[in-house]
Design a protein around this motif. Structure first.
Motif, PDB file in Angstrom:
ATOM      1  N   ASP A   1      12.804  -7.052  -7.330  1.00 48.57           N
ATOM      2  CA  ASP A   1      12.275  -5.700  -7.540  1.00 48.57           C
ATOM      3  C   ASP A   1      10.759  -5.692  -7.645  1.00 48.57           C
ATOM      4  OD1 ASP A   1      14.904  -4.680  -7.664  1.00 48.57           O
ATOM      5  OD2 ASP A   1      15.051  -5.218  -9.771  1.00 48.57           O
ATOM      6  N   GLY A   2      10.121  -6.857  -7.389  1.00 44.09           N
ATOM      7  CA  GLY A   2       8.665  -6.937  -7.428  1.00 44.09           C
ATOM      8  C   GLY A   2       8.070  -7.101  -8.811  1.00 44.09           C
ATOM      9  N   ALA A   3       8.889  -7.303  -9.852  1.00 43.59           N
ATOM     10  CA  ALA A   3       8.398  -7.420 -11.223  1.00 43.59           C
ATOM     11  C   ALA A   3       8.151  -8.877 -11.601  1.00 43.59           C
ATOM     12  CB  ALA A   3       9.392  -6.797 -12.196  1.00 43.59           C
ATOM     13  N   PHE A   4       7.197  -9.097 -12.501  1.00 44.19           N
ATOM     14  CA  PHE A   4       6.936 -10.446 -12.994  1.00 44.19           C
ATOM     15  C   PHE A   4       6.583 -10.409 -14.472  1.00 44.19           C
ATOM     16  CE2 PHE A   4       2.688  -8.970 -11.869  1.00 44.19           C
ATOM     17  CZ  PHE A   4       1.881  -9.474 -12.876  1.00 44.19           C
ATOM     18  N   LEU A   5       6.766 -11.540 -15.136  1.00 46.62           N
ATOM     19  CA  LEU A   5       6.407 -11.693 -16.537  1.00 46.62           C
ATOM     20  C   LEU A   5       5.969 -13.127 -16.751  1.00 46.62           C
ATOM     21  CD1 LEU A   5       6.376 -10.580 -19.483  1.00 46.62           C
ATOM     22  CD2 LEU A   5       8.718 -11.439 -19.689  1.00 46.62           C
ATOM     23  N   LEU A   6       4.793 -13.311 -17.343  1.00 44.51           N
ATOM     24  CA  LEU A   6       4.340 -14.657 -17.689  1.00 44.51           C
ATOM     25  C   LEU A   6       3.601 -14.605 -19.016  1.00 44.51           C
ATOM     26  CD1 LEU A   6       1.050 -14.762 -17.010  1.00 44.51           C
ATOM     27  CD2 LEU A   6       1.875 -15.048 -14.693  1.00 44.51           C
ATOM     28  N   GLU A   7       3.463 -15.770 -19.626  1.00 45.27           N
ATOM     29  CA  GLU A   7       2.820 -15.880 -20.918  1.00 45.27           C
ATOM     30  C   GLU A   7       1.516 -16.639 -20.782  1.00 45.27           C
ATOM     31  OE1 GLU A   7       4.978 -16.092 -25.096  1.00 45.27           O
ATOM     32  OE2 GLU A   7       4.931 -18.043 -24.146  1.00 45.27           O
ATOM     33  N   ILE A   8       0.453 -16.087 -21.361  1.00 45.36           N
ATOM     34  CA  ILE A   8      -0.853 -16.730 -21.295  1.00 45.36           C
ATOM     35  C   ILE A   8      -1.402 -16.881 -22.714  1.00 45.36           C
ATOM     36  CG2 ILE A   8      -1.315 -15.692 -19.045  1.00 45.36           C
ATOM     37  CD1 ILE A   8      -3.369 -13.884 -20.540  1.00 45.36           C
ATOM     38  N   PHE A   9      -2.474 -17.652 -22.847  1.00 43.89           N
ATOM     39  CA  PHE A   9      -3.186 -17.776 -24.109  1.00 43.89           C
ATOM     40  C   PHE A   9      -4.444 -16.917 -24.066  1.00 43.89           C
ATOM     41  CE2 PHE A   9      -0.940 -21.871 -23.663  1.00 43.89           C
ATOM     42  CZ  PHE A   9      -0.156 -21.801 -24.809  1.00 43.89           C
ATOM     43  N   LYS A  10      -4.932 -16.560 -25.234  1.00 45.24           N
ATOM     44  CA  LYS A  10      -6.151 -15.752 -25.297  1.00 45.24           C
ATOM     45  C   LYS A  10      -7.325 -16.459 -24.621  1.00 45.24           C
ATOM     46  CE  LYS A  10      -4.942 -13.129 -29.456  1.00 45.24           C
ATOM     47  NZ  LYS A  10      -5.285 -12.823 -30.864  1.00 45.24           N
ATOM     48  N   SER A  11      -7.310 -17.794 -24.663  1.00 39.83           N
ATOM     49  CA  SER A  11      -8.387 -18.565 -24.038  1.00 39.83           C
ATOM     50  C   SER A  11      -8.375 -18.450 -22.520  1.00 39.83           C
ATOM     51  CB  SER A  11      -8.284 -20.039 -24.442  1.00 39.83           C
ATOM     52  OG  SER A  11      -7.045 -20.583 -24.019  1.00 39.83           O
ATOM     53  N   GLU A  12      -7.274 -17.899 -21.955  1.00 38.87           N
ATOM     54  CA  GLU A  12      -7.143 -17.798 -20.503  1.00 38.87           C
ATOM     55  C   GLU A  12      -7.456 -16.400 -19.974  1.00 38.87           C
ATOM     56  OE1 GLU A  12      -3.653 -21.138 -19.789  1.00 38.87           O
ATOM     57  OE2 GLU A  12      -3.068 -19.132 -20.471  1.00 38.87           O
TER      58      GLU A  12
ATOM     59  N   LYS B   1       0.819  -1.221   0.000  1.00 40.25           N
ATOM     60  CA  LYS B   1       0.000   0.000   0.000  1.00 40.25           C
ATOM     61  C   LYS B   1       0.852   1.269   0.000  1.00 40.25           C
ATOM     62  CE  LYS B   1      -0.635   0.173   5.035  1.00 40.25           C
ATOM     63  NZ  LYS B   1      -1.644   0.198   6.126  1.00 40.25           N
ATOM     64  N   SER B   2       2.121   1.140   0.412  1.00 41.09           N
ATOM     65  CA  SER B   2       3.026   2.297   0.398  1.00 41.09           C
ATOM     66  C   SER B   2       3.784   2.417  -0.917  1.00 41.09           C
ATOM     67  CB  SER B   2       4.022   2.197   1.561  1.00 41.09           C
ATOM     68  OG  SER B   2       3.343   2.183   2.808  1.00 41.09           O
ATOM     69  N   GLU B   3       3.411   1.582  -1.895  1.00 42.08           N
ATOM     70  CA  GLU B   3       3.985   1.577  -3.230  1.00 42.08           C
ATOM     71  C   GLU B   3       5.430   1.086  -3.255  1.00 42.08           C
ATOM     72  OE1 GLU B   3       3.363   5.320  -5.158  1.00 42.08           O
ATOM     73  OE2 GLU B   3       1.171   5.139  -5.107  1.00 42.08           O
ATOM     74  N   TYR B   4       5.815   0.298  -2.243  1.00 44.47           N
ATOM     75  CA  TYR B   4       7.105  -0.371  -2.280  1.00 44.47           C
ATOM     76  C   TYR B   4       6.943  -1.713  -2.993  1.00 44.47           C
ATOM     77  CZ  TYR B   4       9.071   2.976   1.037  1.00 44.47           C
ATOM     78  OH  TYR B   4       9.526   4.124   1.634  1.00 44.47           O
ATOM     79  N   PRO B   5       7.928  -2.123  -3.798  1.00 44.70           N
ATOM     80  CA  PRO B   5       7.816  -3.410  -4.495  1.00 44.70           C
ATOM     81  C   PRO B   5       7.792  -4.578  -3.508  1.00 44.70           C
ATOM     82  CG  PRO B   5      10.028  -2.495  -4.739  1.00 44.70           C
ATOM     83  CD  PRO B   5       9.186  -1.420  -4.116  1.00 44.70           C
TER      84      PRO B   5
ATOM     85  N   LYS C   1      -0.717  -1.421 -14.554  1.00 50.82           N
ATOM     86  CA  LYS C   1      -0.201  -2.800 -14.473  1.00 50.82           C
ATOM     87  C   LYS C   1       0.474  -3.063 -13.112  1.00 50.82           C
ATOM     88  CE  LYS C   1      -1.579  -3.765 -18.592  1.00 50.82           C
ATOM     89  NZ  LYS C   1      -2.303  -2.496 -18.828  1.00 50.82           N
ATOM     90  N   ILE C   2      -0.231  -2.673 -12.054  1.00 53.75           N
ATOM     91  CA  ILE C   2       0.267  -2.879 -10.695  1.00 53.75           C
ATOM     92  C   ILE C   2      -0.758  -3.672  -9.896  1.00 53.75           C
ATOM     93  CG2 ILE C   2       0.865  -1.732  -8.510  1.00 53.75           C
ATOM     94  CD1 ILE C   2       1.939   0.606 -10.156  1.00 53.75           C
ATOM     95  N   ILE C   3      -0.272  -4.661  -9.151  1.00 52.76           N
ATOM     96  CA  ILE C   3      -1.117  -5.410  -8.221  1.00 52.76           C
ATOM     97  C   ILE C   3      -0.689  -5.012  -6.815  1.00 52.76           C
ATOM     98  CG2 ILE C   3      -1.777  -7.693  -7.356  1.00 52.76           C
ATOM     99  CD1 ILE C   3      -1.207  -8.793 -10.141  1.00 52.76           C
TER     100      ILE C   3
END
Length: 400
Positions: free
Chosen positions: A62-73, A38-42, A101-103
Motif C-alpha cells: 500500500d506504499g506505507a513504511f515505518l522505521l525507527e531512528i535516533f535523535k542523533s540521526e 505524481k498522480s498520488e497513487y501509492p 508525511k508523503i514522499i
C-alpha cells in the motif's frame, strides 16, 4: 540463598539494563510515511534507506513504511528508490516537519540503446551465471517477519505471524541452511479446511523461486516484454513461459517475469504467475543484492462434507480457500562471528502454525514492524468482529 553482596550486584545489572532500555526508548523516534507517485497513487516495494548507512526498510504493497531512528540521526537523509522511478533524497528533519508525511517519486523514462539489446535468453543466462557476483552468495543471516493469513469464501479464518531468523547462501543455492523461530503469535483457528504444510512456509518461499531452480533454459519460451529502470540502471523485463512438464515447481504455461539490469545483469525482481508470488531484492552496504520482500497467494476450491454444505447453505460441496503470505526481511548479517541461528529441527517438517513457540505479549507490543497492509488489517479486524473475540485474547489462548 541470595546474599546482600550478590543482590547488590544483580540490582546494578538490572538497573543498567533498564536505564539502557529507557534511554533507547527516549531517543528513538518512529518515522511513518507513504510513498506516492505524481498522480498520488501509492508506490509499493520502494526501498527506504539512510544515506551512507546500512539501515532502512521497504514500503508495503500500500506504499506505507515505518522505521525507527535516533535523535542523533535527524540530520541524516532518507534515500528512496523503486523500480520505474527516479531515486530521490529527503532530509529526515525536513520530512518530519512535513504536515502530510508523503514522499513523492517521479517516474523514470527509459530509452534503451539498441547496441545494448541482447536476446531474451542471453539476458537470463548472463544473469544466472552472475548470481554469485551480483548477490550475497556467502552464508548470511536474514531476520524476517513472516505473516500468513487464511480465508474461506472471502472471510478471515486464521492468522499466524513469526519473527524469525534463517541462514542462507543466496539465490545461487536452492535451499536455506537453518531456521529459527524467535517469537510467534497466532489467532484462534476458525478454518473449515485446515490445510497443513509439511514444512515451515519459509521453505517453499525459497525452493519455488524460479532463479533458485535449475531452469530448463532451452525448453522455456523467453520474450522481452518491457523496459524500466532501477537506481539509474536500465532494466529489461523478460518473460518466461514453461511448456508442459518443463519443471516440477512450475505450472504449465504460467508465465514468470525477471527484471534484469542491462549493465550489471543483476536480478532486481521476480514475479511468478504460477503461485502469484513476488520477490524483491535490494542492495546491502557492499552493493550486493539480497531478498528484501516476498509475497505469494494460493487459492483453491476444496471439498467439504454434505453436513457442512447444508450448514453453510451452499449449492455445491466446495468452498474457496485462500492462503496469503507476506515476508519482510528486517536485517541482514554477513559477519559469521555475529550470526546466531539455532536451527529448529522441527521447522523443515512442520507447518508453521504447529510449531510450539510461547506467545510474549510484551515483545509484540514493543516490536517496530512494517505497517500492516490493508489486506492484513482487514484480516485482523474480521477475526475479531466475525467471531466476537478480541485478537489479543485469541493470541493468549492459542499460543500456549
Amino acid at each position: 540463598m541470595l546474599f546482600k553482596k550478590d543482590f547488590k550486584k544483580k540490582s546494578i545489572i538490572v538497573l543498567t539494563i533498564l536505564s539502557c532500555y529507557f534511554g533507547y526508548s527516549q531517543n528513538a523516534i518512529e518515522v511513518y510515511g507513504i510513498v506516492q507517485d505524481k498522480s498520488e497513487y501509492p508506490v509499493p516495494y520502494a526501498n527506504i534507506s539512510f544515506t551512507n548507512k546500512y539501515k532502512g526498510t521497504m514500503t508495503n504493497e500500500d506504499g506505507a513504511f515505518l522505521l525507527e531512528i535516533f535523535k542523533s540521526e535527524l540530520n541524516d537523509s532518507l534515500e528512496v528508490s523503486c523500480m520505474g522511478y527516479e531515486p530521490t533524497k529527503v532530509k529526515i528533519s525536513d520530512y518530519l516537519n512535513q504536515p502530510d508525511k508523503i514522499i513523492r517519486l517521479k517516474e523514470s523514462i527509459v530509452e534503451l540503446d539498441e547496441i545494448k539489446i541482447l536476446s531474451p535468453i542471453e539476458y537470463v543466462t548472463s544473469a544466472l551465471k552472475n548470481l554469485k557476483n551480483t548477490t550475497v552468495s556467502k552464508t548470511h543471516q536474514l531476520t524476517l517477519l513472516y505473516r500468513r493469513a487464511s480465508s474461506e469464501e472471502g472471510k478471515a479464518r486464521f492468522f499466524v505471524e513469526h519473527y524469525m531468523k534463517i541462514l542462507d547462501r543466496g539465490p545461487s543455492v536452492k535451499d536455506i541452511t537453518s531456521i529459527e523461530v524467535l517469537e510467534a503469535r497466532k489467532s484462534a483457528d476458525y478454518r473449515f479446511f485446515k490445510k497443513k504444510e509439511f514444512r515451515h512456509s519459509v521453505v517453499p518461499m525459497t525452493i519455488r523461486n524460479p532463479i533458485r531452480q535449475h531452469l530448463p533454459m532451452k525448453k522455456i519460451i523467453w520474450k522481452k516484454i518491457g523496459d524500466t529502470s532501477y537506481e539509474n540502471e536500465d532494466v529489461v523485463i523478460i518473460q518466461g513461459i514453461p511448456p508442459n512438464g518443463a519443471h516440477k515447481f512450475m505450472s504449465n504455461s504460467a508465465p514468470f517475469k525477471i527484471y534484469i539490469g542491462v549493465d550489471t545483469f543483476s536480478i532486481y525482481r521476480i514475479e511468478n504467475k504460477s503461485n502469484n508470488s513476488l520477490y524483491v531484492y535490494k542492495k546491502n552496504k557492499d552493493g550486493k543484492l539480497y531478498l528484501a520482500y516476498h509475497s505469494r497467494q494460493w487459492t483453491s476450491q476444496e471439498k467439504i462434507s454434505a453436513e457442512l454444505q447444508g450448514r453453510l447453505g451452499k449449492g455445491v460441496n466446495k468452498i474457496q480457500a485462500t492462503y496469503k503470505h507476506e515476508v519482510f526481511v528486517l536485517d541482514i548479517e554477513t559477519d559469521r562471528k555475529r550470526m546466531r541461528v539455532r536451527h529448529n529441527e522441527l521447522a523443515p517438517t512442520t507447518d508453521m502454525a504447529d510449531l510450539k513457540v510461547p506467545y510474549k505479549a510484551d515483545f509484540w507490543a514493543n516490536f517496530v514492524a512494517p505497517p500492516d497492509t490493508n489486506y492484513f488489517k482487514g484480516i485482523k479486524a474480521e477475526l475479531e468482529s466475525n467471531f466476537g473475540v478480541p485478537l489479543e485474547t485469541q493470541f493468549l489462548h492459542s499460543n500456549k
